[in-house]
Motif scaffolding. Sequence first.
Motif, short mmCIF file in Angstrom:
data_model
loop_
_atom_site.label_atom_id
_atom_site.label_comp_id
_atom_site.label_asym_id
_atom_site.label_seq_id
_atom_site.Cartn_x
_atom_site.Cartn_y
_atom_site.Cartn_z
N ALA A 19 0.84 -1.19 0.00
CA ALA A 19 0.00 0.00 0.00
C ALA A 19 0.88 1.24 0.00
O ALA A 19 2.06 1.20 0.36
CB ALA A 19 -0.90 -0.01 1.24
N ASN A 86 -10.58 1.66 -1.15
CA ASN A 86 -9.31 1.11 -0.72
C ASN A 86 -9.07 -0.14 -1.57
O ASN A 86 -9.98 -0.64 -2.21
CB ASN A 86 -9.23 0.84 0.78
N THR A 87 -7.84 -0.56 -1.62
CA THR A 87 -7.48 -1.68 -2.49
C THR A 87 -7.33 -2.92 -1.62
O THR A 87 -6.35 -3.05 -0.88
CB THR A 87 -6.18 -1.35 -3.26
N GLY A 92 -4.86 -1.77 1.71
CA GLY A 92 -4.54 -0.37 1.95
C GLY A 92 -4.94 0.50 0.77
O GLY A 92 -5.69 0.09 -0.10
N SER A 94 -4.11 2.60 -2.62
CA SER A 94 -3.20 2.52 -3.76
C SER A 94 -3.47 3.67 -4.71
O SER A 94 -4.45 4.40 -4.58
CB SER A 94 -3.39 1.19 -4.50
#
Length: 113
Positions: A19, A86-87, A92, A94
């Motif tokens: 992240a 969020n990824t 986290g 990105s």
Amino acid sequence: MKSLEQLLSSHCHEMNGPAMSDADVRAQLAVLDGWAVDDGALTKTYRFKNYYETLAFVNALAYIVHREDHHPDLHVGYNRCVVRYNTHSINGISQNDFISAAKADALYSQTDA
């Protein structure tokens, strides 16, 4: 850090790495208006005149995020939509989250809200 124009012209891609660091997230946040980090996600609330306009935004955003293959969590109310990116694959935030957030802002700028 990417400029707003670079974010808008970029496309999301599969994420494998770590992240973004907190410092990188803060620096990239400076490019966007009204976005914040809340509980590990890039978050913004968009406001509308009524439910119809809210849903029109949600449907248009759904088309955009489907093409980018990067989907936010949405909380939809009568005159608002909370968008959270969020990824999950990297647990986290990105660059994909910032690309998608910029595209959501560009869409919103075309509304009457």
